[in-house]
Design a protein around this motif. Structure first.
Motif, mmCIF file in Angstrom:
data_model
loop_
_atom_site.group_PDB
_atom_site.id
_atom_site.type_symbol
_atom_site.label_atom_id
_atom_site.label_comp_id
_atom_site.label_asym_id
_atom_site.label_seq_id
_atom_site.Cartn_x
_atom_site.Cartn_y
_atom_site.Cartn_z
ATOM 1 N N UNK A 113 0.821 -1.214 0.000
ATOM 2 C CA UNK A 113 0.000 0.000 0.000
ATOM 3 C C UNK A 113 0.852 1.259 0.000
ATOM 4 N N UNK A 114 2.141 1.097 0.263
ATOM 5 C CA UNK A 114 3.092 2.207 0.216
ATOM 6 C C UNK A 114 4.470 1.612 -0.040
ATOM 7 N N UNK A 115 5.465 2.419 -0.393
ATOM 8 C CA UNK A 115 6.800 1.877 -0.679
ATOM 9 C C UNK A 115 7.387 1.099 0.491
ATOM 10 N N UNK A 116 7.977 -0.035 0.186
ATOM 11 C CA UNK A 116 8.596 -0.899 1.188
ATOM 12 C C UNK A 116 10.111 -0.809 1.045
ATOM 13 N N UNK A 117 10.790 -0.643 2.164
ATOM 14 C CA UNK A 117 12.254 -0.612 2.163
ATOM 15 C C UNK A 117 12.773 -2.035 2.024
ATOM 16 N N UNK A 118 13.431 -2.313 0.922
ATOM 17 C CA UNK A 118 13.879 -3.678 0.639
ATOM 18 C C UNK A 118 15.404 -3.772 0.553
ATOM 19 N N UNK A 119 15.920 -4.891 1.021
ATOM 20 C CA UNK A 119 17.310 -5.265 0.802
ATOM 21 C C UNK A 119 17.325 -6.344 -0.266
ATOM 22 N N UNK A 120 18.120 -6.150 -1.281
ATOM 23 C CA UNK A 120 18.300 -7.191 -2.300
ATOM 24 C C UNK A 120 19.312 -8.198 -1.772
ATOM 25 N N UNK A 121 18.927 -9.467 -1.777
ATOM 26 C CA UNK A 121 19.800 -10.515 -1.247
ATOM 27 C C UNK A 121 20.804 -10.949 -2.302
ATOM 28 N N UNK A 122 22.080 -10.927 -1.918
ATOM 29 C CA UNK A 122 23.157 -11.320 -2.822
ATOM 30 C C UNK A 122 23.886 -12.521 -2.224
ATOM 31 N N UNK A 123 24.003 -13.569 -3.006
ATOM 32 C CA UNK A 123 24.726 -14.771 -2.589
ATOM 33 C C UNK A 123 26.194 -14.577 -2.970
ATOM 34 N N UNK A 124 26.900 -13.850 -2.119
ATOM 35 C CA UNK A 124 28.268 -13.441 -2.439
ATOM 36 C C UNK A 124 29.192 -14.633 -2.649
ATOM 37 N N UNK A 125 29.038 -15.666 -1.833
ATOM 38 C CA UNK A 125 29.968 -16.793 -1.865
ATOM 39 C C UNK A 125 29.559 -17.891 -2.839
ATOM 40 N N UNK A 126 28.363 -17.777 -3.413
ATOM 41 C CA UNK A 126 27.939 -18.762 -4.407
ATOM 42 C C UNK A 126 27.527 -20.099 -3.842
ATOM 43 N N UNK A 127 27.211 -20.163 -2.559
ATOM 44 C CA UNK A 127 26.788 -21.440 -1.963
ATOM 45 C C UNK A 127 25.450 -21.881 -2.550
ATOM 46 N N UNK A 128 25.385 -23.137 -2.948
ATOM 47 C CA UNK A 128 24.154 -23.651 -3.548
ATOM 48 C C UNK A 128 23.020 -23.746 -2.532
ATOM 49 N N UNK A 129 23.347 -23.793 -1.251
ATOM 50 C CA UNK A 129 22.331 -23.922 -0.214
ATOM 51 C C UNK A 129 21.691 -22.591 0.161
ATOM 52 N N UNK A 130 22.198 -21.502 -0.387
ATOM 53 C CA UNK A 130 21.683 -20.178 -0.033
ATOM 54 C C UNK A 130 20.952 -19.524 -1.206
ATOM 55 N N UNK A 131 19.933 -18.757 -0.858
ATOM 56 C CA UNK A 131 19.207 -17.987 -1.856
ATOM 57 C C UNK A 131 19.994 -16.715 -2.173
ATOM 58 N N UNK A 132 19.539 -16.016 -3.189
ATOM 59 C CA UNK A 132 20.146 -14.740 -3.503
ATOM 60 C C UNK A 132 20.691 -14.678 -4.918
ATOM 61 N N UNK A 133 20.834 -13.462 -5.393
ATOM 62 C CA UNK A 133 21.401 -13.223 -6.712
ATOM 63 C C UNK A 133 22.910 -13.356 -6.667
ATOM 64 N N UNK A 134 23.505 -13.713 -7.771
ATOM 65 C CA UNK A 134 24.964 -13.705 -7.847
ATOM 66 C C UNK A 134 25.425 -12.251 -7.897
ATOM 67 N N UNK A 135 26.679 -11.978 -7.531
ATOM 68 C CA UNK A 135 27.180 -10.603 -7.605
ATOM 69 C C UNK A 135 27.000 -9.966 -8.980
ATOM 70 N N UNK A 136 27.164 -10.741 -10.036
ATOM 71 C CA UNK A 136 27.034 -10.180 -11.387
ATOM 72 C C UNK A 136 25.581 -9.876 -11.745
ATOM 73 N N UNK A 137 24.644 -10.514 -11.080
ATOM 74 C CA UNK A 137 23.221 -10.296 -11.364
ATOM 75 C C UNK A 137 22.635 -9.128 -10.582
ATOM 76 N N UNK A 138 23.289 -8.745 -9.500
ATOM 77 C CA UNK A 138 22.684 -7.804 -8.553
ATOM 78 C C UNK A 138 22.358 -6.449 -9.184
ATOM 79 N N UNK A 139 23.319 -5.827 -9.819
ATOM 80 C CA UNK A 139 23.088 -4.486 -10.357
ATOM 81 C C UNK A 139 22.061 -4.484 -11.490
ATOM 82 N N UNK A 140 22.135 -5.406 -12.475
ATOM 83 C CA UNK A 140 21.081 -5.432 -13.500
ATOM 84 C C UNK A 140 19.691 -5.642 -12.900
ATOM 85 N N UNK A 141 19.594 -6.488 -11.879
ATOM 86 C CA UNK A 141 18.296 -6.726 -11.238
ATOM 87 C C UNK A 141 17.784 -5.445 -10.595
#
Length: 227
Positions: A113-141
């Motif tokens: 109903x109004x703007x939500x403050x969001x953190x974009x999750x980045x999977x910095x270490x590339x672990x398959x068990x963790x969610x998140x964008x890869x570092x290279x995907x973060x800025x385009x996303x």
């Protein structure tokens, strides 16, 4: 130790980490992760001065919100959020720490109903068990969110490996900070990206040293308090 004693220990640790890093204490927000904890313990944290609380299930969030004062509490939602559950939580929270895919962004934008403050999750270490964008995907996303008026990207979030060494932790947090600064330098109206949500009970001093502005502390508040 009691919750009050744990709070004093945490505050002392945060202050020491800030001093060592040459930072001001007010630059770091301690988010108390209260998932699975009884309302009574959250009420005690509130009495002791904490105002930022995090939950990872709609049921837990709603239960605590019906009991605690609402006028001065900032609620955070952490962890994976299924698109079908967005409508249950998005208008109850101040911060969302796990934006990691376009389908979720579209649902948040539609339901909020109004703007939500969001953190974009980045999977910095590339672990398959963790969610998140890869570092290279973060800025385009993040750039692709420009047409979403109900999403404000206030920062980036990451989770370090549980068994990481101090050197590995430093690298993980440092890498997220670098990406955050790159996004901030773009001066995107929808993504000021001035914050970093990183560091938990086992590693938050290192995260502060590497520039964390939000640390998500859970078990350290409640250590040795269970009967």
């Amino acid at each position: 130790m009691t919750i009050e004693q744990n709070c004093r220990k945490i505050e002392s640790t945060v202050e020491a980490a800030c001093l060592t890093a040459g930072r001001k204490r007010e630059e770091v927000t301690v988010v108390a992760v209260t998932k699975t904890k009884p309302v009574e313990q959250v009420e005690e944290l509130y009495r002791l001065g904490y105002r930022h609380f995090a939950e990872n299930r709609p049921e837990g969030l709603i239960e605590k919100q019906t009991t605690l004062p609402q006028e001065d509490i900032y609620w955070h939602y952490i962890g994976t959020l299924q698109t079908r559950k967005v409508k249950q939580v998005i208008n109850r929270i101040a911060y969302f720490h796990a934006l990691d895919r376009m389908s979720l962004a579209k649902e948040i934008n539609e339901r909020a109903e109004k703007p939500v403050s969001c953190f974009v999750q980045v999977n910095v270490t590339g672990e398959s068990s963790k969610h998140g964008l890869s570092p290279s995907e973060a800025i385009p996303f993040i750039k692709s969110l420009e047409g979403f008026p109900n999403i404000t990207v206030v920062g980036l979030m990451t989770m370090a490996p549980i068994d990481a060494t101090d050197v590995e932790l430093c690298r993980c947090f440092k890498d997220l900070k670098i990406i955050q600064e790159q996004v901030a330098a773009l001066n995107l109206a929808h993504a000021p990206c001035t914050e970093t949500s990183m560091g938990m009970s086992q590693d938050y001093p290192i995260a502060i040293a590497e520039g964390a502005t939000f640390v998500r502390v859970g078990s350290a508040f409640f250590a040795e308090t269970e009967a």
